[in-house]
Write a protein that holds these residues in place. Structure first.
Motif, mmCIF file in Angstrom:
data_model
loop_
_atom_site.group_PDB
_atom_site.id
_atom_site.type_symbol
_atom_site.label_atom_id
_atom_site.label_comp_id
_atom_site.label_asym_id
_atom_site.label_seq_id
_atom_site.Cartn_x
_atom_site.Cartn_y
_atom_site.Cartn_z
ATOM 1 N N LEU A 161 0.823 -1.211 0.000
ATOM 2 C CA LEU A 161 0.000 0.000 0.000
ATOM 3 C C LEU A 161 0.851 1.252 0.000
ATOM 4 N N GLN A 162 2.008 1.199 0.640
ATOM 5 C CA GLN A 162 2.938 2.325 0.538
ATOM 6 C C GLN A 162 3.284 2.603 -0.922
ATOM 7 N N GLU A 163 3.521 1.529 -1.662
ATOM 8 C CA GLU A 163 3.866 1.672 -3.078
ATOM 9 C C GLU A 163 2.724 2.276 -3.889
ATOM 10 N N ARG A 164 1.489 2.161 -3.373
ATOM 11 C CA ARG A 164 0.329 2.730 -4.047
ATOM 12 C C ARG A 164 0.025 4.148 -3.565
ATOM 13 N N GLY A 165 0.919 4.728 -2.770
ATOM 14 C CA GLY A 165 0.738 6.104 -2.318
ATOM 15 C C GLY A 165 -0.022 6.251 -1.023
#
Length: 467
Positions: A125-129
């Motif tokens: 989810l971090q990678e999704r902003g």
């Protein structure tokens, strides 16, 4: 012209980014600890008071057959966080960092943790902003390298261990069990001045207030209602007809429900409720012998692969996806949360070929009519279980395997192994074939604790009360 062109491109990319964020739901995962299956109003309890969770059930979907991937805290959480059977990477047993309880083989002590080569929900989810935060119990390794801030969580307020007091630790307690100290992010220790359940809810509320302008993932990981049995006097007074641990449990459960209610109310006040996926579930079955929890109508208790050890309460409220006051009847697993969350955030879980979970959205909307899982598995050393459709086989170290048809006998009272030997043989073989895909346990507890687990199973098999 080139500058103007680049400005236009930048504006388009910004607009796309803003649209992506607007379409991505916030995700609030609320996780209780050691709660009994029957100890909620939405599951029929006449003793417990859980009005806020009952309301959440009315607003969304209740899952009638939701499972965790392990019957104890640490492995269960490892499966949830990775979307993989935790035995695939050696996290088969509880990682209890306590003298006399840790294994003398493989990793021990603070080295028992979620392997660093495993990505978590928060990483994806971090990678999704997304902004990501955990409040409460971690239990995925005490060493600094396992710290939530290094496993995809931007923010952490909680404790690294598996259980602790609901009140401020003394200096002596903190020195004796440093993994139980409350910390904000990395080693900023701060003991609460109030009841811990309330403190964790306050933290989640503050995080929503500060980060509501972009999608967030909050993992509200209560230690309630895990031991020690500690409740506030005003909450105890709400249950004059109960006594002993049952009374304390009811008060702790009420406190947790009230804290959850405050979080959900504030979510709505901030105008975020209509774009937030909310999940409530629990880490394993209730340990009836330790905290007087009730797993009715299921047999067994925490630490067993009977239904009372692995089937858990599970609620989902997802505006525009789930319908109010509905029930999903097929088996699901907490392994399903990672792919569900990732796809909701605009990712593609199908690209991750090593996941064991499924995206639940098409199943709860009715786009898919099949079961999310034909087979589910559980294993701890030579104890194991497999569910295939409605058939369930349990393998024990001290007796022949048992076979149940859960469609007709969810309480597991009628062992059908003798009358269905071919089904036993087929499920035994399927279970073994799954086991051949697993890693060796990275650590193992002393064998005497397996004997204790079997005594617990013998005592609580087919022996649940109903409040």
């Amino acid at each position: 012209m080139r500058t103007l062109f680049l400005c236009h491109i930048a504006l388009i990319l910004l607009a796309v980014s803003q649209c992506t964020h607007a379409a991505s739901p916030n995700i609030l995962l609320i996780f209780s600890d050691d709660a009994g299956y029957a100890d909620f109003g939405f599951h029929g309890s006449r003793e417990m008071k859980t009005p806020n969770l009952d309301q959440l059930a009315k607003q969304g979907m209740r899952f009638d057959q939701a499972y965790v991937s392990a019957a104890v805290c640490g492995p269960s959480r490892a499966g949830l966080l990775t979307g993989r059977y935790q035995q695939r990477f050696g996290f088969e047993e509880n990682n209890i960092n306590a003298e006399g309880y840790m294994s003398q083989h493989g990793l021990t002590g603070s080295d028992m943790g979620l392997p660093l080569n495993q990505k978590t929900i928060a990483n994806y989810l971090q990678e999704r902003g997304y902004k990501t935060a955990i409040f409460g119990k971690w239990h995925q390794g005490d060493a600094d390298r396992f710290h939530p801030n290094k496993r995809g969580f931007d923010y952490f307020y909680g404790f690294r261990g598996g259980a602790r007091s609901y009140y401020e630790l003394t200096a002596e307690e903190a020195d004796a069990l440093p993994q139980n100290r409350l910390e904000e992010n990395f080693k900023n220790f701060s003991e609460p001045k109030a009841y811990l359940t309330d403190v964790l809810a306050d933290g989640a509320i503050e995080y929503m207030e500060q980060n509501g302008n972009q999608p967030f993932f909050i993992y509200l990981s209560f230690n309630a209602v895990h031991a020690p049995m500690q409740a506030e006097p005003d909450d105890l007074a709400q249950f004059p007809n109960l006594t002993g641990k049952r009374k304390t449990l009811a008060a702790m459960n009420l406190s947790m429900d009230r804290a959850i209610g405050r979080v959900l109310t504030r979510l709505d006040e901030l105008g975020l409720g209509d774009n937030t996926l909310v999940i409530f579930t629990n880490d394993n079955g209730g340990p009836s012998d330790q905290n007087a929890s009730d797993n009715y109508p299921l047999s067994g208790t925490k630490a067993s692969h009977l239904e009372g050890g692995i089937r858990v309460p599970f609620l989902m409220r997802w505006p525009g996806v789930t319908k109010a006051a509905t029930v999903y009847e097929y088996p699901v697993s907490t392994l399903d949360l990672l792919p569900t969350f990732l796809n909701a955030a605009g990712g593609n879980a199908n690209e991750l070929t090593d996941l064991d979970g499924d995206d639940l959205k098409p199943f709860v909307t009715g786009a898919k009519q099949s079961r999310p899982h034909q087979k589910l598995y559980w294993k701890k050393e030579n104890r194991a279980a497999i569910r295939d459709g409605d058939w369930k086989l349990l393998r024990f170290p001290d007796r022949p395997a048992e076979l149940y048809n859960l469609e007709k006998d969810q309480a597991e009272k009628h062992d059908l192994a003798a009358s269905h030997p071919q089904k036993v043989r087929a499920l035994y073989k399927a279970l073994f074939q799954w086991e051949t895909t697993l890693a060796r346990p990275a650590w193992q507890l002393q064998r005497k604790y397996e004997a204790s687990a079997m005594e617990r199973i013998n005592k609580y098999q087919n022996n649940q009360s109903h409040n």
